[in-house]
Design a protein around this motif. Structure first.
Motif, mmCIF file in Angstrom:
data_model
loop_
_atom_site.group_PDB
_atom_site.id
_atom_site.type_symbol
_atom_site.label_atom_id
_atom_site.label_comp_id
_atom_site.label_asym_id
_atom_site.label_seq_id
_atom_site.Cartn_x
_atom_site.Cartn_y
_atom_site.Cartn_z
ATOM 1 N N GLY A 161 0.790 -1.231 0.000
ATOM 2 C CA GLY A 161 0.000 0.000 0.000
ATOM 3 C C GLY A 161 0.819 1.276 0.000
ATOM 4 O O GLY A 161 0.262 2.373 0.115
ATOM 5 N N ALA A 162 2.134 1.152 -0.174
ATOM 6 C CA ALA A 162 2.990 2.341 -0.116
ATOM 7 C C ALA A 162 2.912 3.192 -1.374
ATOM 8 O O ALA A 162 3.283 4.370 -1.363
ATOM 9 N N GLY A 163 2.453 2.594 -2.497
ATOM 10 C CA GLY A 163 2.404 3.322 -3.759
ATOM 11 C C GLY A 163 3.306 2.740 -4.830
ATOM 12 O O GLY A 163 3.423 3.303 -5.924
ATOM 13 N N LYS A 164 3.921 1.585 -4.543
ATOM 14 C CA LYS A 164 4.857 0.976 -5.495
ATOM 15 C C LYS A 164 4.163 0.584 -6.793
ATOM 16 O O LYS A 164 4.577 0.982 -7.886
ATOM 17 N N THR A 165 3.106 -0.202 -6.680
ATOM 18 C CA THR A 165 2.431 -0.706 -7.875
ATOM 19 C C THR A 165 1.821 0.428 -8.680
ATOM 20 O O THR A 165 1.900 0.431 -9.915
ATOM 21 N N THR A 166 1.217 1.394 -8.018
ATOM 22 C CA THR A 166 0.625 2.520 -8.740
ATOM 23 C C THR A 166 1.691 3.286 -9.514
ATOM 24 O O THR A 166 1.476 3.677 -10.675
ATOM 25 N N THR A 167 2.848 3.487 -8.917
ATOM 26 C CA THR A 167 3.947 4.174 -9.608
ATOM 27 C C THR A 167 4.359 3.409 -10.858
ATOM 28 O O THR A 167 4.527 4.002 -11.937
ATOM 29 N N LEU A 168 4.501 2.095 -10.751
ATOM 30 C CA LEU A 168 4.900 1.288 -11.907
ATOM 31 C C LEU A 168 3.828 1.308 -12.990
ATOM 32 O O LEU A 168 4.135 1.347 -14.182
ATOM 33 N N ARG A 169 2.570 1.281 -12.596
ATOM 34 C CA ARG A 169 1.479 1.326 -13.582
ATOM 35 C C ARG A 169 1.420 2.672 -14.285
ATOM 36 O O ARG A 169 1.063 2.743 -15.469
ATOM 37 N N LEU A 170 1.769 3.736 -13.603
ATOM 38 C CA LEU A 170 1.867 5.037 -14.250
ATOM 39 C C LEU A 170 2.982 5.026 -15.296
ATOM 40 O O LEU A 170 2.793 5.505 -16.424
ATOM 41 N N LEU A 171 4.130 4.474 -14.951
ATOM 42 C CA LEU A 171 5.257 4.423 -15.877
ATOM 43 C C LEU A 171 4.942 3.573 -17.099
ATOM 44 O O LEU A 171 5.406 3.860 -18.209
ATOM 45 N N ALA A 172 4.150 2.515 -16.903
ATOM 46 C CA ALA A 172 3.791 1.617 -17.999
ATOM 47 C C ALA A 172 2.584 2.115 -18.788
ATOM 48 O O ALA A 172 2.139 1.443 -19.722
ATOM 49 N N THR A 173 2.041 3.259 -18.442
ATOM 50 C CA THR A 173 0.887 3.910 -19.071
ATOM 51 C C THR A 173 -0.412 3.125 -18.883
ATOM 52 O O THR A 173 -1.382 3.344 -19.601
ATOM 53 N N ILE A 174 -0.459 2.252 -17.891
ATOM 54 C CA ILE A 174 -1.710 1.567 -17.559
ATOM 55 C C ILE A 174 -2.639 2.528 -16.827
ATOM 56 O O ILE A 174 -3.861 2.478 -16.985
ATOM 57 N N LEU A 175 -2.059 3.410 -16.040
ATOM 58 C CA LEU A 175 -2.803 4.484 -15.371
ATOM 59 C C LEU A 175 -2.334 5.837 -15.904
ATOM 60 O O LEU A 175 -1.172 5.979 -16.314
ATOM 61 N N TYR A 176 -3.242 6.812 -15.877
ATOM 62 C CA TYR A 176 -2.916 8.173 -16.305
ATOM 63 C C TYR A 176 -2.663 9.022 -15.061
ATOM 64 O O TYR A 176 -3.460 8.994 -14.119
ATOM 65 N N PRO A 177 -1.564 9.755 -15.028
ATOM 66 C CA PRO A 177 -1.272 10.538 -13.824
ATOM 67 C C PRO A 177 -2.248 11.675 -13.600
ATOM 68 O O PRO A 177 -2.739 12.285 -14.552
ATOM 69 N N THR A 178 -2.522 11.959 -12.347
ATOM 70 C CA THR A 178 -3.324 13.127 -11.997
ATOM 71 C C THR A 178 -2.531 14.408 -12.260
ATOM 72 O O THR A 178 -3.076 15.411 -12.718
ATOM 73 N N SER A 179 -1.240 14.338 -11.971
ATOM 74 C CA SER A 179 -0.336 15.450 -12.284
ATOM 75 C C SER A 179 1.068 14.896 -12.438
ATOM 76 O O SER A 179 1.356 13.761 -12.063
ATOM 77 N N GLY A 180 1.953 15.711 -13.004
ATOM 78 C CA GLY A 180 3.301 15.258 -13.275
ATOM 79 C C GLY A 180 3.348 14.367 -14.503
ATOM 80 O O GLY A 180 2.332 14.104 -15.156
ATOM 81 N N THR A 181 4.547 13.896 -14.817
ATOM 82 C CA THR A 181 4.709 13.021 -15.969
ATOM 83 C C THR A 181 6.000 12.231 -15.808
ATOM 84 O O THR A 181 6.651 12.273 -14.765
ATOM 85 N N ALA A 182 6.360 11.503 -16.848
ATOM 86 C CA ALA A 182 7.620 10.762 -16.869
ATOM 87 C C ALA A 182 8.010 10.526 -18.312
ATOM 88 O O ALA A 182 7.149 10.472 -19.205
ATOM 89 N N ARG A 183 9.299 10.375 -18.531
ATOM 90 C CA ARG A 183 9.807 9.976 -19.846
ATOM 91 C C ARG A 183 10.373 8.568 -19.712
ATOM 92 O O ARG A 183 11.179 8.296 -18.827
ATOM 93 N N VAL A 184 9.934 7.702 -20.611
ATOM 94 C CA VAL A 184 10.368 6.305 -20.616
ATOM 95 C C VAL A 184 10.909 5.982 -21.996
ATOM 96 O O VAL A 184 10.191 6.137 -23.000
ATOM 97 N N ALA A 185 12.175 5.592 -22.071
ATOM 98 C CA ALA A 185 12.843 5.300 -23.340
ATOM 99 C C ALA A 185 12.732 6.485 -24.306
ATOM 100 O O ALA A 185 12.612 6.307 -25.522
ATOM 101 N N GLY A 186 12.752 7.678 -23.738
ATOM 102 C CA GLY A 186 12.743 8.881 -24.554
ATOM 103 C C GLY A 186 11.378 9.445 -24.875
ATOM 104 O O GLY A 186 11.283 10.497 -25.526
ATOM 105 N N TYR A 187 10.295 8.794 -24.418
ATOM 106 C CA TYR A 187 8.946 9.240 -24.757
ATOM 107 C C TYR A 187 8.160 9.581 -23.497
ATOM 108 O O TYR A 187 8.299 8.929 -22.467
ATOM 109 N N ASP A 188 7.307 10.586 -23.632
ATOM 110 C CA ASP A 188 6.506 11.062 -22.511
ATOM 111 C C ASP A 188 5.298 10.160 -22.312
ATOM 112 O O ASP A 188 4.575 9.846 -23.276
ATOM 113 N N ILE A 189 5.047 9.756 -21.077
ATOM 114 C CA ILE A 189 3.937 8.828 -20.812
ATOM 115 C C ILE A 189 2.575 9.474 -21.026
ATOM 116 O O ILE A 189 1.587 8.776 -21.268
#
Length: 247
Positions: A43-71
């Motif tokens: 429940g710490a937020g690990k899985t949600t963070t990974l799902r955001l990076l994998a684009t399974i979830l859409y962030p409420t705010s902020g973003t990330a770049r993965v392999a050069g592309y914005d999620i």
């Protein structure tokens, strides 16, 4: 490479349940050829963070770049370059282990000799040849996890995301998977995984992020964390950090 920038995720509430702030302003980097361990309790937020990076979830705010592309801007391009192993993914039980991996290889555009070499290489690395022709419904938990890893990575993605890859596995199966993750790093892949197993983090990770209540409270190489917090044992450092101290 992965670069998270103030990632946040809020799940809307209802009359009976308040909204949940699952991830709160998380920022970190993981370079190619590195393993980044996201360490935290359930429940710490690990899985949600990974799902955001994998684009399974859409962030409420902020973003990330993965392999050069914005999620947020290029989620399809991110997905094409990511292999994401989830703890919640099921197998088609009537397919054999090899059929399962081949099926996902074809979904990712592999065929012919290229597909055969990719599958053979994974079955060797993960020690799967002995049960290649067995139906998925007849496999042990550890065998199923190996099939899940193989189908996730059959297209040889640049970025590999593992959500608690050794959860519930015996020592020998866990060892094979840990060694495989290390080999991925040695091949120049960008690897991130979540866990609450301290020994895996100590063995594998080039950098560690300690997440608690959705916040990244501490980050760095193990040696850096040992120099920053009391005690040399990672478990002691973890307890100290989640007890309220921040970077």
């Amino acid at each position: 490479m992965i670069e998270a920038q103030e990632l946040s995720k809020v799940f809307s509430g209802t009359r009976k349940m308040p909204e949940i702030q699952a991830v709160r302003g998380v920022s970190f980097r993981c370079e190619s050829g590195q393993i980044y361990g996201l360490l935290g309790t359930n429940g710490a937020g690990k899985t949600t963070t990974l799902r955001l990076l994998a684009t399974i979830l859409y962030p409420t705010s902020g973003t990330a770049r993965v392999a050069g592309y914005d999620i947020v801007d290029d989620p399809e391009k991110v997905r094409a370059r990511v292999g994401f192993l989830s703890t919640a993914t099921a197998l088609y039980r009537r397919l054999t282990a090899r059929e399962m991996v081949e099926y996902f290889g074809r979904l990712n555009g592999l065929d012919g000799e290229r597909l055969k070499q990719a599958v053979d290489g994974l079955f060797t690395a993960l020690e799967m040849h002995d049960f290649a022709k067995r139906s998925c419904e007849d496999l042990s938990t550890g065998m199923k996890q190996k099939v899940s890893i193989a189908r996730t990575l059959v297209h040889d993605p640049e970025v590999m995301i593992f959500d608690e890859p050794t959860l519930g596995l015996d020592v020998m199966t866990s060892r094979v998977i840990v060694n495989f993750i290390r080999q991925c790093r040695d091949r120049g892949k960008t690897v991130i995984f979540s866990t609450h197993v301290m020994s895996e983090v100590e063995k594998l990770c080039d950098r560690i992020g300690i997440i608690h209540n959705g916040r990244l409270l501490a980050e760095g190489a193990l040696a850096e964390l040992r120099g920053r917090y009391p005690g040399s044992d990672l478990e002691d450092i973890f307890v100290h950090v989640v007890g309220g101290d921040t970077v």
